[in-house]
Design a protein around this motif. Structure first.
Motif, short mmCIF file in Angstrom:
data_model
loop_
_atom_site.label_atom_id
_atom_site.label_comp_id
_atom_site.label_asym_id
_atom_site.label_seq_id
_atom_site.Cartn_x
_atom_site.Cartn_y
_atom_site.Cartn_z
N GLN A 205 0.81 -1.21 0.00
CA GLN A 205 0.00 0.00 0.00
C GLN A 205 0.85 1.26 0.00
N SER B 226 -9.60 0.30 -3.06
CA SER B 226 -9.11 -1.00 -3.52
C SER B 226 -9.46 -1.27 -4.98
N LYS C 217 -5.25 4.98 0.02
CA LYS C 217 -4.97 3.63 0.48
C LYS C 217 -6.24 2.83 0.75
N LYS C 218 -7.37 3.53 0.94
CA LYS C 218 -8.64 2.83 1.17
C LYS C 218 -9.34 2.46 -0.13
N GLU D 145 -11.96 5.64 -7.08
CA GLU D 145 -12.29 4.27 -7.47
C GLU D 145 -12.28 4.12 -9.00
#
Length: 199
Positions: free
Chosen positions: A33, A68, A65-66, A99
């Motif tokens: 990450q 995905s 980092k959150k 995203e």
């Protein structure tokens, strides 16, 4: 007989180790990450542009980092320098946001390349006759994409290039040159240059 209660003593923790554990917990994830760094030095040796070094450095990292879903973003630089005076450098990157809803890319480069053109094939190289050319210029590219759904994007891309080609007069005038190209070759070079500029 009077019973005596047995008390368990609490385990003493190392305060230094405790702070290290807290730092790891707050760092927010694994090394993957945090990103990756890449360095690539590549020695080069060419009869056309001389001996030197091609190089590239880059970094891959997540913007959030959150997130995905988005691929890792990338930034980097690369270039080349040789002993015949050739120099080039490029800077660029591509980022993925929200995203993978937005994709933004840009790159900028500038170069001065001195190239001795011997012709095509081994026979032309064995003759040792060449035309010293000089390429100068730079360019810019930008791209913006918006995701409508998975795998479908709309957006815009723009670029600017300004490259010139000419005889390397500095090398022609130097004492290292033992062969001067005939005027016909210079006329061919001018014609090629005009064709390139007209595209």
């Amino acid at each position: 007989a009077e019973a005596q209660a047995t008390k368990t003593q609490p385990t003493q923790q190392n305060p230094v180790q405790t702070e290290i554990d807290k730092a790891k917990k707050n760092s927010g994830g694994s090394d993957a990450q945090k990103g990756e760094r890449h360095i690539a030095p590549i020695p080069t040796n060419s009869a056309a542009i001389g001996a030197g070094l091609e190089w590239a450095v880059g970094r891959l990292f997540p913007i959030n980092k959150k997130d995905s879903i988005s691929p890792k973003s990338a930034v980097g630089a690369g270039g080349i320098f040789t002993n015949n005076g050739s120099r080039a450098i490029a800077l660029g990157g591509r980022v993925y946001l929200k995203e993978d809803k937005y994709r933004i890319a840009t790159v900028f480069g500038t170069a001065t390349i001195n190239a001795d053109i011997y012709g095509v094939g081994k026979l032309a190289g064995d003759r040792g006759i060449y035309i010293p050319l000089k390429f100068e210029g730079g360019g810019f590219l930008g791209e913006f994409l918006y995701g409508l759904k998975k795998g479908v994007f709309i957006g815009a891309k723009g670029q600017y290039r300004n490259i010139t080609m000419s005889l390397n007069q500095e090398k022609l005038d130097s004492s290292d040159i033992t062969f001067q190209p005939p005027e016909q070759i210079a006329e061919v070079i001018d014609e090629i240059r005009n064709q390139l500029l007209s595209q």
